[in-house]
Design a protein around this motif. Sequence first.
Motif, PDB file in Angstrom:
ATOM      1  N   ILE B   4       0.846  -1.196   0.000  1.00  0.00           N
ATOM      2  CA  ILE B   4       0.000   0.000   0.000  1.00  0.00           C
ATOM      3  C   ILE B   4       0.880   1.243   0.000  1.00  0.00           C
ATOM      4  CG2 ILE B   4      -1.811   1.250   1.232  1.00  0.00           C
ATOM      5  CD1 ILE B   4      -2.807  -1.376   0.445  1.00  0.00           C
ATOM      6  N   LEU B  76      -9.895  -1.036  -1.337  1.00  0.00           N
ATOM      7  CA  LEU B  76      -8.860  -1.787  -0.614  1.00  0.00           C
ATOM      8  C   LEU B  76      -9.443  -2.542   0.567  1.00  0.00           C
ATOM      9  CD1 LEU B  76      -5.858   0.708  -0.519  1.00  0.00           C
ATOM     10  CD2 LEU B  76      -6.147  -1.277  -1.973  1.00  0.00           C
ATOM     11  N   LEU B  77     -10.450  -1.927   1.221  1.00  0.00           N
ATOM     12  CA  LEU B  77     -11.037  -2.556   2.402  1.00  0.00           C
ATOM     13  C   LEU B  77     -11.721  -3.872   2.053  1.00  0.00           C
ATOM     14  CD1 LEU B  77     -12.470   0.597   4.127  1.00  0.00           C
ATOM     15  CD2 LEU B  77     -10.900  -0.996   5.171  1.00  0.00           C
ATOM     16  N   ALA B  78     -12.179  -3.992   0.787  1.00  0.00           N
ATOM     17  CA  ALA B  78     -12.832  -5.230   0.388  1.00  0.00           C
ATOM     18  C   ALA B  78     -11.827  -6.307   0.018  1.00  0.00           C
ATOM     19  CB  ALA B  78     -13.765  -4.951  -0.791  1.00  0.00           C
ATOM     20  N   GLN B  79     -10.562  -5.942  -0.038  1.00  0.00           N
ATOM     21  CA  GLN B  79      -9.508  -6.921  -0.346  1.00  0.00           C
ATOM     22  C   GLN B  79      -9.021  -7.558   0.954  1.00  0.00           C
ATOM     23  OE1 GLN B  79      -9.124  -7.331  -3.514  1.00  0.00           O
ATOM     24  NE2 GLN B  79     -10.274  -5.488  -4.048  1.00  0.00           N
ATOM     25  N   PRO B  80      -8.397  -8.705   0.830  1.00  0.00           N
ATOM     26  CA  PRO B  80      -7.890  -9.349   2.047  1.00  0.00           C
ATOM     27  C   PRO B  80      -6.683  -8.618   2.633  1.00  0.00           C
ATOM     28  CG  PRO B  80      -7.499 -10.735   0.118  1.00  0.00           C
ATOM     29  CD  PRO B  80      -8.235  -9.557  -0.351  1.00  0.00           C
ATOM     30  N   LEU B  81      -6.926  -7.435   3.165  1.00  0.00           N
ATOM     31  CA  LEU B  81      -5.843  -6.653   3.769  1.00  0.00           C
ATOM     32  C   LEU B  81      -6.297  -6.214   5.146  1.00  0.00           C
ATOM     33  CD1 LEU B  81      -5.295  -4.281   0.747  1.00  0.00           C
ATOM     34  CD2 LEU B  81      -3.703  -6.041   1.460  1.00  0.00           C
ATOM     35  N   LYS B  82      -5.326  -6.083   6.041  1.00  0.00           N
ATOM     36  CA  LYS B  82      -5.662  -5.592   7.381  1.00  0.00           C
ATOM     37  C   LYS B  82      -5.917  -4.100   7.318  1.00  0.00           C
ATOM     38  CE  LYS B  82      -3.285  -8.684  10.492  1.00  0.00           C
ATOM     39  NZ  LYS B  82      -1.868  -8.974  10.523  1.00  0.00           N
ATOM     40  N   ARG B  83      -6.857  -3.640   8.130  1.00  0.00           N
ATOM     41  CA  ARG B  83      -7.164  -2.215   8.120  1.00  0.00           C
ATOM     42  C   ARG B  83      -5.960  -1.378   8.515  1.00  0.00           C
ATOM     43  NH1 ARG B  83     -13.141  -0.558  10.025  1.00  0.00           N
ATOM     44  NH2 ARG B  83     -14.217  -1.670   8.381  1.00  0.00           N
TER      45      ARG B  83
END
Lengths: 235, 260
Positions: B4, B76-83
């Motif tokens: 990111i 990005l929030l809908a992707q498998p990423l930590k907030r």
Amino acid sequence: MVNIENLHKKFGKNQVLSGLDLTINEGGIFAVLGPNGSGKTTLIKSILGMVIPNKGVINVLGENIKKNSNYRHKIDYLPQIANFPSNLKVKELIKMIKDLRKNTNEDQRLIELFKLEPFLDKKLGNLSGGTKQKVNIVLTFMFDSPLIILDEPTTGLDPISLIRLKDLIQAEKAKGKTILITSHIMSFVEEVSDEIVFLLEGKIYFRGSISELKTKTNQPDFEHAIASILTDNHA
Amino acid sequence: MLKILKYSFFDLMRSRWSYVYFAFYLLLGLVLLFLNNDLSKAVITLMNVIIVLVPLIGTIFGVMYYYNSKEFTELLLAQPLKRSSIFLGQYLGVALSLSISLVLGLGIPFVFYGLFESSAIWDFSLLLITGTFLTLIFTALAFNIALSNENRIKGFGYAILLWLFLAIIYDGLFLMTLIMFEDYPLDKLSLVGTMLNPIDLSRTLILLKLDISALLGYTGAIFKQFFGTSFGLIVSFVMLTVWVVLPVLRIVFKSRKKDF
């Protein structure tokens, strides 16, 4: 596939979801319907973990989604408004999302399908709304995930792209995937969905097939059946 | 988080505003050297500009970036990423690109001027280090404000107010307190007061390094006694680090509970 128990969500004083229970089985196309402000998007965003519920449990593919981000590997999500960083080129955005999730070659086929080749080197800020939505669709469908969530997928699409989108959805369904759709275009919903879930005031008002809804409301066609629910409840 | 960071950074590096910011410092550095011919005087003038401008730009850029990339953040929030990695990545992307504009924009003219042979190199490095700290601090504060305010007009308003408060109003209040309580011993209070505002802290740090504390009278002597020692220097840098860490922690905490 998706299991929701006693879901509550409040935005300030506005109670959007009040004790919603929903189980979605594997395979098939489910349409989530409801008037504006009935909580459709909130429900979808809760499943995605973008909205944090006040109360309730959500399980996706057997995994509790609370404080978890890994389960999103199994979800493809098409957001309602496709607004991307305007400095990026289409090509770079696709590469970036692949980099963030996993590599795939499916994007080539989708780019061809939606005739996006001429736009690959253009910046996202210069694209029209419909073209952005096509990019959005490519980004969503290029990963082979078992659960697909589409929030107003038809926005801005021309008739030919709409036909391609419908074919795409049917093809995914044939692979045994579960697809969750919200839309206000009733003809689209009637054409693609196997089962509908109707939300009203934060609860599930009706769940079943479209023909069941028609019998329940005594209306000859789908659009009037939906309208009759709304007038009965808001008269 | 690094991915990111990479994308935010490149996104910003390609935006016109990064170049404008970079060009501004480049021009400022060149003009000051050309008109001044005296390196340490140029450093003082630069300090006056940096102390006010860096926090302002950091605040505005931070708020602007957050609001402008809102839809992208949702993607990005809908992707498998930590907030936490999404928001820290974006924050570091903004803060680093601003810092690089600052360091390169000022560094290049000074290097050509012959900085490495000059004795002002430490003063100059201190200036760039505090400038970078101020960028990190104010971008983090801006992200905090933007995260807490859905309404961008309100967010912008609060951000500008925060800058105005720390850059100008705080000094006024500080001075008034000193005048009101002038009958009491105030050296401890004024030291603490300086520590609590990152802008004041940076200014004091640089001024005392430049050895013009004689102009500051009695208080200057006390400050010199404190900040001039390595203990004072370490405490100051610890304070600046705390000013970075606290807002960053709040970004992590706040983003975890927020609805999008």
